[in-house]
Write an enzyme that holds these catalytic residues in place. Sequence first.
Site, PDB file in Angstrom:
ATOM      1  N   LYS A 202       1.214  -1.179   0.012  1.00  0.00           N
ATOM      2  CA  LYS A 202      -0.013  -0.057   0.080  1.00  0.00           C
ATOM      3  C   LYS A 202       1.164   1.415   0.120  1.00  0.00           C
ATOM      4  CE  LYS A 202      -3.758   2.799   2.330  1.00  0.00           C
ATOM      5  NZ  LYS A 202      -4.445   2.415   3.101  1.00  0.00           N
ATOM      6  N   LYS A 255      -2.164  -1.018  -3.709  1.00  0.00           N
ATOM      7  CA  LYS A 255      -2.966  -0.397  -3.758  1.00  0.00           C
ATOM      8  C   LYS A 255      -2.285   0.925  -4.096  1.00  0.00           C
ATOM      9  CE  LYS A 255      -6.008   1.999  -0.739  1.00  0.00           C
ATOM     10  NZ  LYS A 255      -6.327   1.590   0.825  1.00  0.00           N
TER      11      LYS A 255
HETATM   12  C1  PBG Z   1      -7.552   3.695   5.680  1.00  0.00           C
HETATM   13  C2  PBG Z   1      -7.715   2.888   4.364  1.00  0.00           C
HETATM   14  C3  PBG Z   1      -7.288   4.079   2.815  1.00  0.00           C
HETATM   15  C4  PBG Z   1      -8.190   3.365   2.194  1.00  0.00           C
HETATM   16  C5  PBG Z   1      -8.555   2.731   2.463  1.00  0.00           C
HETATM   17  N1  PBG Z   1      -8.276   1.976   4.025  1.00  0.00           N
HETATM   18  C6  PBG Z   1      -6.824   5.781   3.133  1.00  0.00           C
HETATM   19  C7  PBG Z   1      -5.635   5.823   3.677  1.00  0.00           C
HETATM   20  O1  PBG Z   1      -4.542   4.971   4.063  1.00  0.00           O
HETATM   21  O2  PBG Z   1      -5.026   6.983   4.187  1.00  0.00           O
HETATM   22  C8  PBG Z   1      -7.789   4.194   0.463  1.00  0.00           C
HETATM   23  C9  PBG Z   1      -8.895   3.895  -0.029  1.00  0.00           C
HETATM   24  C10 PBG Z   1      -9.659   4.547  -1.120  1.00  0.00           C
HETATM   25  O3  PBG Z   1      -8.304   5.910  -1.402  1.00  0.00           O
HETATM   26  O4  PBG Z   1     -10.405   4.536  -2.137  1.00  0.00           O
HETATM   27  N2  PBG Z   1      -6.313   3.049   6.524  1.00  0.00           N
END
Ligand code: PBG
Length: 334
Positions: A202, A255
């Site tokens: 991520k 992601k």
């Molecule tokens: C939180 C989380 C996020 C997303 C999914 N889970 C945001 C972040 O890490 O700040 C992002 C999803 C998206 O932008 O569609 N842990």
Amino acid sequence: MMNLPIRPRRNRKNEAMRGLVRETTLTTANLIYPMFVHAGQVDEPIEALPGCVRWSLSGLVEECRRLHEQLGIPCVDLFGVVPEALKTPNGVEAHNPHGIVQQAIRAIKAGLPELLVMTDVALDPYSSYGQDGIVRELPDGGVEVLNDETVEALVLQALSHAEAGADIISPSDMMDGRVAALRTALDAQGYTRVSIMSYTAKYASAFYGPFRGALGSAPKTGDKKGYQMDPSNAREALREAALDEQEGADILMVKPATLYLDVIAAMRRRTQLPIAAYHVSGEYVMLKAAAALGWLDEKAAVLEALMSIRRAGADMILTYAAPQVAEWLAEEKR
Ligand code: PBG
């Protein structure tokens, strides 16, 4: 033979021929739909994420019924929207057995036992800092997210989701060692059938903005670069993948998706595990906005973006376009 002209176009001469040689497919069975639920009584459209809604509990269940029974969507991913008043430094609301996500899991599983319910595990929607974990304030005014303390909190959150009936737990926090800790705790409590989809790679991405707007979860101080990955790095994703695999993850996730197709492809070559890709809020709104301005054909552009993710090697895709895509794919079959 070699001096005859080579004509690859013969394999593209009509739709039937193109169908025969098609290497990649996209079906509704590949789609996971992220959904937002809040404790309010009304279903509120989310301005920052056109087409998405902050659902009330009853609205959520009704919509899940439509998604499952009419559109054939196999899995939803739940995010809880909590009011500021419930946010605390340690985000303890995350493991409240009667919290909004826990209630939502129970309500969906009671009415639609066959719809897979996945849940996001991380503290950010519940943290007064807007960080994914437990925070220590630094003398310079910044914050540090503490790894091992956070993992303990994530375990409590995941167990409360499993207890409510979640099928898949999806840790999105990027702490070290959390997959092993979650697997150990789930098994110890008898939840051996609960799967773990790990956010393996991520990235600290600018493309989460609309999601954070939807949840009111943007970091209040600092950023997430101390745990989310540097967009410059691909090899590091393979290191994370090897660790998650050893720690017992069932599915690995990359992601964002379309900006990281190289990472998906590299991971596909190194692991036998299924790979998921999250087509995130920013990737979704770029297409929505261009379509609204008449600059792109929405259906063609969305289907092409999702196909590219499949072609790179992802088995499943989390996308806010899932219901719309399921409708388009069903129309094409008719
Ligand atoms: C939180 C989380 C996020 C997303 C999914 N889970 C945001 C972040 O890490 O700040 C992002 C999803 C998206 O932008 O569609 N842990």
